[in-house]
Write a protein that holds these residues in place. Structure first.
Motif, PDB file in Angstrom:
ATOM      1  N   CYS A  87      31.190  30.665  47.409  1.00  0.00           N
ATOM      2  CA  CYS A  87      32.045  31.773  47.050  1.00  0.00           C
ATOM      3  C   CYS A  87      32.156  32.828  47.980  1.00  0.00           C
ATOM      4  O   CYS A  87      33.231  33.374  48.065  1.00  0.00           O
ATOM      5  CB  CYS A  87      31.648  32.498  45.572  1.00  0.00           C
ATOM      6  SG  CYS A  87      31.679  31.376  44.197  1.00  0.00           S
ATOM      7  N   LYS A 108      34.409  35.373  46.121  1.00  0.00           N
ATOM      8  CA  LYS A 108      35.179  35.066  44.890  1.00  0.00           C
ATOM      9  C   LYS A 108      34.325  35.283  43.396  1.00  0.00           C
ATOM     10  O   LYS A 108      33.063  35.416  43.714  1.00  0.00           O
ATOM     11  CB  LYS A 108      35.100  33.601  44.892  1.00  0.00           C
ATOM     12  CG  LYS A 108      36.219  32.884  46.062  1.00  0.00           C
ATOM     13  CD  LYS A 108      36.100  31.293  45.865  1.00  0.00           C
ATOM     14  CE  LYS A 108      37.199  30.757  47.018  1.00  0.00           C
ATOM     15  NZ  LYS A 108      37.462  29.396  46.928  1.00  0.00           N
ATOM     16  N   SER A 109      35.139  35.508  42.448  1.00  0.00           N
ATOM     17  CA  SER A 109      34.246  35.655  41.078  1.00  0.00           C
ATOM     18  C   SER A 109      34.152  34.472  40.531  1.00  0.00           C
ATOM     19  O   SER A 109      34.993  33.417  40.434  1.00  0.00           O
ATOM     20  CB  SER A 109      35.065  36.723  40.382  1.00  0.00           C
ATOM     21  OG  SER A 109      36.476  36.262  39.965  1.00  0.00           O
ATOM     22  N   ASP A 141      37.819  32.822  39.483  1.00  0.00           N
ATOM     23  CA  ASP A 141      37.879  31.912  40.947  1.00  0.00           C
ATOM     24  C   ASP A 141      37.123  30.662  40.460  1.00  0.00           C
ATOM     25  O   ASP A 141      37.825  29.605  40.724  1.00  0.00           O
ATOM     26  CB  ASP A 141      37.523  32.564  42.085  1.00  0.00           C
ATOM     27  CG  ASP A 141      38.300  33.666  42.604  1.00  0.00           C
ATOM     28  OD1 ASP A 141      39.666  33.759  42.584  1.00  0.00           O
ATOM     29  OD2 ASP A 141      37.722  34.814  42.804  1.00  0.00           O
TER      30      ASP A 141
END
Length: 309
Positions: A266, A2-3, A131
């Motif tokens: 993440c 995830k960013s 995200d």
């Protein structure tokens, strides 16, 4: 993976120097001069990117010192969204005294932010493409205490998870807004929120669990300095003792903790492994003098010493 994006409302140019002995009045010649972009969210982004993730920095910048901060962020190859302000970006100083090994830290309050400026920042954050949004650091003068709460209410309907690391009234308002993935108060900050003394691991765990059980945050990590940290989650609280390391600086330990834990979450690690990596991240930060923050190789090495969960 995830960013993330990070929000830094009160960034700094972090200057660090070494000096033989601190003396009043006299001019003191320094060495080992370094400058780095700082402030909670920017520090988190620096470590998160070192660990292999992608991060965009949202931050306020202005005055004569604003371009210097922008340039330092570019030197660290961070993607940035600058919200311009009229006031000057603050400069914080970290002084290491060789004679005693003591560290002296000087941190200004920051520039006065107008309503138009903080509303512009809120509008830009509401459009973030990420995200997870990590909102970290103090609020500068002029910004309302519920700013992080307002930002959370804009982000959560878009499916963006929110991580909060701040203090005082901003922490209280941010937690009470709810909807947080993770909140990371220190022991004293959690005491302020709870309104009572928390003088044991059990008391800290119980207060953190109240936040989780009220569904204000999925996870609460409470850092306790050299004693360790507590993780509260739906299944109950857990404690990890601090690693014994030779500390060179206390700068950025909490930010490095957050970055390492969020990076693990993440990439799909469970909260227990993420908590362990957070512990390694916080310990890795104190190994580095000045404002260098945690390094990936130090986190990996120290993780082997963190107790299994």
């Amino acid at each position: 993976m995830k960013s993330i994006a990070t929000l830094t409302m009160n960034p700094t140019i972090d200057a660090s120097y070494d000096v033989g002995k601190v003396r009043h009045t006299n001019k003191m010649r320094t060495d080992n001069e370094h400058y780095a972009p700082g402030g909670g969210g920017i520090n988190v982004a620096r470590v998160f990117v070192r660990l292999g993730g992608n991060a965009r920095c949202y931050y306020l910048s202005g005055g004569a010192t604003g371009p210097a901060l922008d340039g330092l962020i570019d030197l660290h190859q961070l993607v940035r969204t600058r919200i311009p302000i009229a006031g000057s970006t603050r400069i914080a100083a970290d002084i290491l005294e060789h004679e005693t090994g003591k560290e002296y830290r000087f941190t200004p309050a920051g520039p006065e932010i107008s309503e138009a400026e903080w509303r512009e920042c809120l509008d830009r954050v509401a459009e973030a493409d990420c995200d997870v949004m990590v909102m970290s650091g103090s609020l500068p003068p002029g910004v309302p205490e519920d700013f992080y709460a307002r930002a959370t209410r804009l982000l959560r309907p878009r499916g963006i998870e929110v991580v909060l690391d701040t203090s005082g009234a901003a922490l209280v308002a941010g937690i009470d807004a709810g909807g947080l993935l993770l909140v990371k108060p220190s022991q004293s900050e959690l005491q302020h929120y709870a309104g009572r003394t928390l003088d044991s691991v059990g008391a800290i765990g119980a207060a953190a669990m109240e936040i989780v059980e009220a569904e204000k945050a999925r996870f609460v990590t409470v850092t306790m300095g050299h004693e360790g940290a507590v993780l509260a989650r739906a299944e109950g609280p857990l404690f990890l003792p601090a690693l014994k390391v030779n500390a060179a600086s206390a700068v950025g330990a909490g930010d490095s903790f957050v970055a390492a834990m969020v990076h693990a979450l993440c990439r799909g690690d469970g909260e227990l492994e993420a908590f362990r990596r957070g512990m390694a991240g916080g310990s890795a930060a104190v190994l580095r003098a000045g404002t260098d923050l945690a390094r990936a190789e130090d986190i990996d090495r120290l993780l082997e010493r963190v107790e299994p969960l």
